[in-house]
Write a protein that holds these residues in place. Structure first.
Motif, short mmCIF file in Angstrom:
data_model
loop_
_atom_site.label_atom_id
_atom_site.label_comp_id
_atom_site.label_asym_id
_atom_site.label_seq_id
_atom_site.Cartn_x
_atom_site.Cartn_y
_atom_site.Cartn_z
N TRP A 1 0.83 -1.20 0.00
CA TRP A 1 0.00 0.00 0.00
C TRP A 1 0.87 1.26 0.00
CZ3 TRP A 1 -4.39 1.96 -1.25
CH2 TRP A 1 -4.79 3.17 -0.73
N GLU A 2 1.86 1.31 0.87
CA GLU A 2 2.74 2.48 0.94
C GLU A 2 3.47 2.69 -0.38
OE1 GLU A 2 2.83 4.73 3.33
OE2 GLU A 2 1.35 3.59 4.48
N ARG A 3 3.93 1.61 -1.00
CA ARG A 3 4.65 1.69 -2.28
C ARG A 3 3.76 2.27 -3.38
NH1 ARG A 3 4.48 -2.24 -5.83
NH2 ARG A 3 4.13 -3.84 -4.25
N VAL A 4 2.53 1.76 -3.51
CA VAL A 4 1.68 2.22 -4.61
C VAL A 4 1.15 3.64 -4.36
CG1 VAL A 4 1.07 -0.09 -5.40
CG2 VAL A 4 -0.43 1.07 -3.80
N VAL A 5 0.92 4.01 -3.10
CA VAL A 5 0.50 5.39 -2.80
C VAL A 5 1.63 6.35 -3.16
CG1 VAL A 5 -0.04 7.00 -0.94
CG2 VAL A 5 -1.24 4.82 -1.08
N THR A 6 2.86 5.99 -2.85
CA THR A 6 4.01 6.83 -3.19
C THR A 6 4.12 6.99 -4.70
OG1 THR A 6 5.19 6.18 -1.19
CG2 THR A 6 6.52 7.06 -3.00
N ILE A 7 3.97 5.89 -5.44
CA ILE A 7 4.03 5.96 -6.90
C ILE A 7 2.92 6.85 -7.44
CG2 ILE A 7 3.73 4.61 -9.03
CD1 ILE A 7 5.11 2.28 -7.47
N TYR A 8 1.70 6.63 -6.94
CA TYR A 8 0.57 7.44 -7.42
C TYR A 8 0.78 8.93 -7.09
CZ TYR A 8 -4.03 9.35 -8.15
OH TYR A 8 -5.08 10.12 -8.59
N ASN A 9 1.25 9.24 -5.90
CA ASN A 9 1.49 10.63 -5.53
C ASN A 9 2.56 11.25 -6.43
OD1 ASN A 9 -0.44 10.70 -3.52
ND2 ASN A 9 1.00 10.15 -1.90
N ASP A 10 3.58 10.47 -6.82
CA ASP A 10 4.60 10.96 -7.75
C ASP A 10 4.00 11.25 -9.12
OD1 ASP A 10 6.52 10.74 -5.77
OD2 ASP A 10 7.38 8.87 -6.54
N ILE A 11 3.09 10.38 -9.58
CA ILE A 11 2.43 10.57 -10.86
C ILE A 11 1.60 11.85 -10.83
CG2 ILE A 11 0.61 9.66 -12.39
CD1 ILE A 11 1.64 6.81 -11.55
N VAL A 12 0.84 12.05 -9.76
CA VAL A 12 0.01 13.26 -9.62
C VAL A 12 0.89 14.50 -9.60
CG1 VAL A 12 -1.53 14.49 -8.05
CG2 VAL A 12 -1.90 12.07 -8.49
N ALA A 13 2.00 14.46 -8.88
CA ALA A 13 2.90 15.60 -8.80
C ALA A 13 3.47 15.94 -10.17
CB ALA A 13 4.02 15.33 -7.81
N GLN A 14 3.84 14.92 -10.96
CA GLN A 14 4.37 15.15 -12.30
C GLN A 14 3.32 15.77 -13.21
OE1 GLN A 14 5.91 11.42 -13.71
NE2 GLN A 14 7.68 11.48 -12.38
N GLU A 15 2.08 15.30 -13.11
CA GLU A 15 1.00 15.85 -13.94
C GLU A 15 0.69 17.29 -13.54
OE1 GLU A 15 -2.34 13.23 -13.94
OE2 GLU A 15 -1.29 11.71 -15.10
N ASP A 16 0.79 17.61 -12.27
CA ASP A 16 0.55 18.97 -11.81
C ASP A 16 1.60 19.92 -12.34
OD1 ASP A 16 -1.74 18.24 -10.46
OD2 ASP A 16 -0.79 18.20 -8.46
N GLU A 17 2.83 19.44 -12.57
CA GLU A 17 3.92 20.27 -13.09
C GLU A 17 3.72 20.59 -14.56
OE1 GLU A 17 7.60 18.31 -12.27
OE2 GLU A 17 7.37 18.49 -10.09
N GLU A 18 3.00 19.74 -15.27
CA GLU A 18 2.84 19.92 -16.72
C GLU A 18 1.86 20.99 -17.09
OE1 GLU A 18 1.95 16.11 -18.41
OE2 GLU A 18 3.87 15.31 -17.82
#
Length: 103
Positions: A86-103
């Motif tokens: 759970w911690e691993r996939v939440v971290t990955i998802y949060n990274d994806i959201v952060a990258q999309e917010d930068e675009e």
């Protein structure tokens, strides 16, 4: 994304619909309340697929992450019970959201 959100279950009483091109699922939460959920994103981690669903009637609510398991030609959404996973996939998802917010 709150940790308690992954306790939702997608069981045999779940309906699956393809209205307007959306993958819509009826998900029953720990209180027995049904929610129409829309699959908005999928991603891979360690050769395992995951799906992010949002409440169709409350798009501002936190997303829910499920593991996608396949059996024959069918795919199922499964709760993530393992805390490390759970911690691993939440971290990955949060990274994806952060990258999309930068675009």
């Amino acid at each position: 994304m709150s940790d308690d959100k992954h306790d939702h279950v997608h069981g045999p009483d779940c309906d699956h619909d393809h209205e307007q091109g959306e993958d819509v699922f009826i998900v029953t939460d720990e209180n027995g309340e049904e929610h129409e959920m829309v699959m908005v994103y999928t991603f891979q981690s360690q050769e395992q697929a995951y799906a992010v669903l949002l409440d169709r009637n409350d798009p501002e609510a936190d997303g829910v992450i499920f593991r996608v398991e396949e059996e024959d030609e069918d795919a199922f959404l499964v709760n993530i019970e393992d805390e490390e996973e759970w911690e691993r996939v939440v971290t990955i998802y949060n990274d994806i959201v952060a990258q999309e917010d930068e675009e």
